[in-house]
Design an enzyme around this catalytic site. Structure first.
Site, PDB file in Angstrom:
ATOM      1  N   HIS A   1       0.858  -1.186   0.000  1.00 17.87           N
ATOM      2  CA  HIS A   1       0.000   0.000   0.000  1.00 17.87           C
ATOM      3  C   HIS A   1       0.890   1.230   0.000  1.00 17.87           C
ATOM      4  O   HIS A   1       1.944   1.247   0.625  1.00 17.87           O
ATOM      5  CB  HIS A   1      -0.894   0.017   1.245  1.00 17.87           C
TER       6      HIS A   1
ATOM      7  N   ASP B   1      -7.930  -5.338  -0.063  1.00 18.01           N
ATOM      8  CA  ASP B   1      -8.375  -6.186  -1.181  1.00 18.01           C
ATOM      9  C   ASP B   1      -7.985  -7.646  -1.035  1.00 18.01           C
ATOM     10  O   ASP B   1      -8.399  -8.477  -1.850  1.00 18.01           O
ATOM     11  CB  ASP B   1      -7.780  -5.640  -2.486  1.00 18.01           C
TER      12      ASP B   1
HETATM   13  C1  SDX Z   1      -6.210   0.155  -2.871  1.00 17.96           C
HETATM   14  O1  SDX Z   1      -4.487   4.683  -1.999  1.00 17.96           O
HETATM   15  C2  SDX Z   1      -5.408   4.019  -1.345  1.00 17.96           C
HETATM   16  O2  SDX Z   1      -5.803   4.349  -0.260  1.00 17.96           O
HETATM   17  C3  SDX Z   1      -5.957   2.841  -2.114  1.00 17.96           C
HETATM   18  C4  SDX Z   1      -6.968   1.990  -1.353  1.00 17.96           C
HETATM   19  C5  SDX Z   1      -8.280   2.732  -1.109  1.00 17.96           C
HETATM   20  O3  SDX Z   1      -9.005   2.344  -0.194  1.00 17.96           O
HETATM   21  O4  SDX Z   1      -8.594   3.662  -1.910  1.00 17.96           O
HETATM   22  O5  SDX Z   1      -6.430   1.550  -0.135  1.00 17.96           O
HETATM   23  C6  SDX Z   1      -7.378   0.756  -2.179  1.00 17.96           C
HETATM   24  O6  SDX Z   1      -5.956   0.509  -3.992  1.00 17.96           O
HETATM   25  C7  SDX Z   1      -5.338  -0.831  -2.126  1.00 17.96           C
HETATM   26  C8  SDX Z   1      -4.107  -1.300  -2.973  1.00 17.96           C
HETATM   27  C9  SDX Z   1      -4.593  -2.392  -3.928  1.00 17.96           C
HETATM   28  N1  SDX Z   1      -3.555  -2.740  -4.910  1.00 17.96           N
HETATM   29  C10 SDX Z   1      -2.919  -3.952  -4.822  1.00 17.96           C
HETATM   30  O7  SDX Z   1      -3.088  -4.767  -3.923  1.00 17.96           O
HETATM   31  C11 SDX Z   1      -1.984  -4.204  -6.005  1.00 17.96           C
HETATM   32  C12 SDX Z   1      -0.658  -4.769  -5.469  1.00 17.96           C
HETATM   33  N2  SDX Z   1       0.027  -3.674  -4.742  1.00 17.96           N
HETATM   34  C13 SDX Z   1       1.006  -2.904  -5.446  1.00 17.96           C
HETATM   35  O8  SDX Z   1       0.775  -2.723  -6.806  1.00 17.96           O
HETATM   36  C14 SDX Z   1       1.496  -1.690  -4.667  1.00 17.96           C
HETATM   37  O9  SDX Z   1       1.735  -2.116  -3.389  1.00 17.96           O
HETATM   38  C15 SDX Z   1       0.651  -0.431  -4.618  1.00 17.96           C
HETATM   39  C16 SDX Z   1       0.292   0.042  -5.981  1.00 17.96           C
HETATM   40  C17 SDX Z   1      -0.589  -0.675  -3.844  1.00 17.96           C
HETATM   41  C18 SDX Z   1       1.471   0.645  -3.902  1.00 17.96           C
HETATM   42  O10 SDX Z   1       2.556   0.909  -4.702  1.00 17.96           O
HETATM   43  P1  SDX Z   1       3.613   2.089  -4.334  1.00 17.96           P
HETATM   44  O11 SDX Z   1       3.268   2.739  -3.060  1.00 17.96           O
HETATM   45  O12 SDX Z   1       3.766   2.938  -5.542  1.00 17.96           O
HETATM   46  O13 SDX Z   1       4.913   1.308  -4.004  1.00 17.96           O
HETATM   47  P2  SDX Z   1       5.836   0.713  -5.090  1.00 17.96           P
HETATM   48  O14 SDX Z   1       5.029   0.148  -6.220  1.00 17.96           O
HETATM   49  O15 SDX Z   1       6.895   1.715  -5.395  1.00 17.96           O
HETATM   50  O16 SDX Z   1       6.462  -0.527  -4.300  1.00 17.96           O
HETATM   51  C19 SDX Z   1       7.525  -0.304  -3.402  1.00 17.96           C
HETATM   52  C20 SDX Z   1       8.373  -1.565  -3.545  1.00 17.96           C
HETATM   53  C21 SDX Z   1       8.742  -1.876  -5.003  1.00 17.96           C
HETATM   54  O17 SDX Z   1       9.964  -2.557  -4.969  1.00 17.96           O
HETATM   55  P3  SDX Z   1      11.308  -1.690  -5.333  1.00 17.96           P
HETATM   56  O18 SDX Z   1      11.088  -1.057  -6.696  1.00 17.96           O
HETATM   57  O19 SDX Z   1      11.423  -0.652  -4.229  1.00 17.96           O
HETATM   58  O20 SDX Z   1      12.418  -2.708  -5.323  1.00 17.96           O
HETATM   59  O21 SDX Z   1       7.617  -2.701  -3.079  1.00 17.96           O
HETATM   60  C22 SDX Z   1       7.417  -3.588  -4.169  1.00 17.96           C
HETATM   61  C23 SDX Z   1       7.676  -2.832  -5.462  1.00 17.96           C
HETATM   62  O22 SDX Z   1       8.150  -3.725  -6.474  1.00 17.96           O
HETATM   63  N3  SDX Z   1       6.012  -4.012  -4.087  1.00 17.96           N
HETATM   64  C24 SDX Z   1       5.598  -5.258  -4.260  1.00 17.96           C
HETATM   65  C25 SDX Z   1       4.209  -5.198  -4.063  1.00 17.96           C
HETATM   66  N4  SDX Z   1       3.826  -3.948  -3.805  1.00 17.96           N
HETATM   67  C26 SDX Z   1       4.967  -3.210  -3.832  1.00 17.96           C
HETATM   68  N5  SDX Z   1       6.244  -6.405  -4.558  1.00 17.96           N
HETATM   69  C27 SDX Z   1       5.468  -7.508  -4.653  1.00 17.96           C
HETATM   70  N6  SDX Z   1       4.108  -7.556  -4.476  1.00 17.96           N
HETATM   71  C28 SDX Z   1       3.461  -6.411  -4.179  1.00 17.96           C
HETATM   72  N7  SDX Z   1       2.118  -6.433  -4.001  1.00 17.96           N
END
Ligand code: SDX
Length: 428
Positions: free
Chosen positions: A306, A363
């Site tokens: 998140h 989720d």
């Molecule tokens: C919702 O914003 C809100 O409040 C949203 C929400 C709401 O109520 O409105 O809470 C609802 O959207 C919840 C999130 C649902 N999405 C997912 O579950 C999809 C999987 N999650 C990721 O795509 C990710 O965690 C995000 C998009 C939710 C957050 O991404 P960020 O904050 O932009 O962080 P990032 O993508 O830069 O990740 C940081 C690191 C990365 O690694 P590095 O590049 O630093 O090496 O963590 C890794 C990412 O690769 N990472 C994951 C991961 N999520 C982040 N690695 C594996 N699996 C994951 N799920």
């Protein structure tokens, strides 16, 4: 109030900017005058360090896993409140008295019907159209039916369009489901609760009475509460940006629905259950954990991570508890839940997830409950949109009433070609 200042040394000049303090959470550096004073922009792709507005609706402490709606913890609201009461709270700022809640509930109930011509919109979609495609289209079209409530400068117009949107989303979502399975639409029934009415419009048929199961109604209502609002997330920010141009509220909500659809946002509930079903059995979990950690593999654990929560999403805690309650009430078991529990256990004990502070979010478990209740995965994000309409509407109203509100218009760091002259085609 601004009582502290930030000094920015730009080499040739030094500027000071006021630091504003909220009632809780991080202070903000007020840089509204930065460009005028320095000719420079800030640069913050994804707005990871940017507060876009002032709000009194929802507070999130991502480090501590805290979520408050008008100061009330989500766990207490999920346990003791109702979706209609939370809607009232978000819209009005205080918990309602019994009479106020009754009046609000009656008002919403009497707006649940949609114009009969709206039914024709569904006929234009293929039966296998994704419900979110239908929601985008039909909600955006609502403004064509309510010319009497699109003057956003009129508080009464804002109030009735807010009520219409909250009231009609369940009807529109249920119609999208019915259309996809070739069953006739069921009109709203005013004797039922907001959530009971939605369940009947979704799963009832004209051929027989539909009995709302109290435990399912309670679980569904709690799921709506958990999805009601969440600070300045992507879809809420989309609604605010659309609303800042003066667009009518129906068009703004359609914009929010479009943004929510993405798998990184609201679409993650559908993607998370699809992922858990693809993993299938616990013995296959480690393979997917390794894929999620592999920088060369685009696969991510859906329902994990998140932007704000760097601790357990408090909504996921309630959601996991609700899975057990629904399974018990419906006397069902789903091996996917066991897989989800084991995946969570393994991930939370893996250094990669610990270092990046990746925890289950809202989720991760929601799809398991929705599937047990009988929804197809394609309906999951439509249910998220149904519930989040309360937050979108409350945030939209707050934005319109904010005296600091101006049209949102970010700038950029330009890295394209500098000016050059046109070259006639014969000279290229
Ligand atoms: C919702 O914003 C809100 O409040 C949203 C929400 C709401 O109520 O409105 O809470 C609802 O959207 C919840 C999130 C649902 N999405 C997912 O579950 C999809 C999987 N999650 C990721 O795509 C990710 O965690 C995000 C998009 C939710 C957050 O991404 P960020 O904050 O932009 O962080 P990032 O993508 O830069 O990740 C940081 C690191 C990365 O690694 P590095 O590049 O630093 O090496 O963590 C890794 C990412 O690769 N990472 C994951 C991961 N999520 C982040 N690695 C594996 N699996 C994951 N799920």
């Amino acid at each position: 109030m601004a009582n502290k200042q930030a000094n920015l040394d730009l080499g040739e000049t030094e500027q000071t900017f006021p630091i504003l303090e909220g009632s809780c959470g991080p202070d903000v550096v007020d840089i509204r005058k930065l460009y005028g004073a320095t000719g420079k922009f800030t640069y913050d792709p994804g707005y990871k360090s940017t507060a876009s507005c002032e709000s009194a609706l929802t507070f999130i402490d991502g480090e501590e896993g805290v979520l408050l709606h008008r100061g009330y913890p989500i766990g207490q609201l999920a346990e003791s409140s109702s979706f209609m009461e939370v809607a009232y709270l978000l819209l009005n700022g205080e918990l309602p008295s019994a009479d106020e809640l009754d009046d609000f509930d009656n008002t919403i109930t009497r707006h649940t019907m949609v114009h009969d011509q709206l039914r024709q919109f569904y006929q234009g979609f293929r039966r296998d159209a994704h419900p979110m495609a239908i929601m985008c289209g039909v909600v955006g079209a609502l403004s064509a039916f309510y010319h009497d409530s699109t003057d956003i400068s009129d508080p009464e117009h804002r109030k009735i369009s807010s009520h219409r949107l909250i009231a009609k989303m369940p009807t529109i979502a249920a119609m999208a489901y019915k259309y996809s399975i070739g069953q006739p639409f069921l009109p709203p029934q005013n004797s039922l609760s907001y959530t009971g009415n939605f369940l009947r419009m979704t799963f009832g048929v004209p051929a027989e009475e539909y009995e709302v199961i109290p435990a399912v109604e309670k679980a569904m209502d709690r799921i709506f509460i958990l999805h009601a609002d969440h600070e300045q997330n992507a879809s809420t920010s989309t609604v605010r940006l659309a609303g800042s141009s003066g667009a009518n509220p129906f068009a703004c909500m359609a914009a929010g629905i479009a943004c929510l659809w993405g798998p990184a946002h609201g679409g993650a509930n559908e993607a998370a259950l699809n992922m858990l079903q693809e993993i299938g059995t616990p013995d296959r979990i480690q393979h997917y954990i390794e894929r999620a950690k592999d920088k060369n593999d685009p696969f991510r654990l859906m329902g994990f991570g998140h932007r704000v929560y760097k601790n357990y999403d408090p909504r996921a805690t309630v959601m996991q508890k609700t899975v057990r309650e629904v399974f018990e009430a419906l006397n069902v078991k789903d091996p996917v839940f066991e897989t989800a529990l084991q995946l969570e256990e393994i991930a939370l004990n893996d250094d990669y997830f610990a270092e990046k502070k990746l925890f289950p979010n809202v989720d991760f478990y929601s799809g398991i409950i929705l599937s047990a209740i009988g929804f197809p995965t394609t309906m999951f994000t439509a249910l998220f949109a149904l519930a989040r309409t309360v937050g979108w509407v409350a945030q939209w109203n707050e934005m319109i009433s904010d005296p600091a509100q101006v049209i949102g218009r970010p700038r950029q760091l330009y890295t394209g070609p500098t000016q050059r002259d046109y070259v006639p085609i014969e000279q290229r």
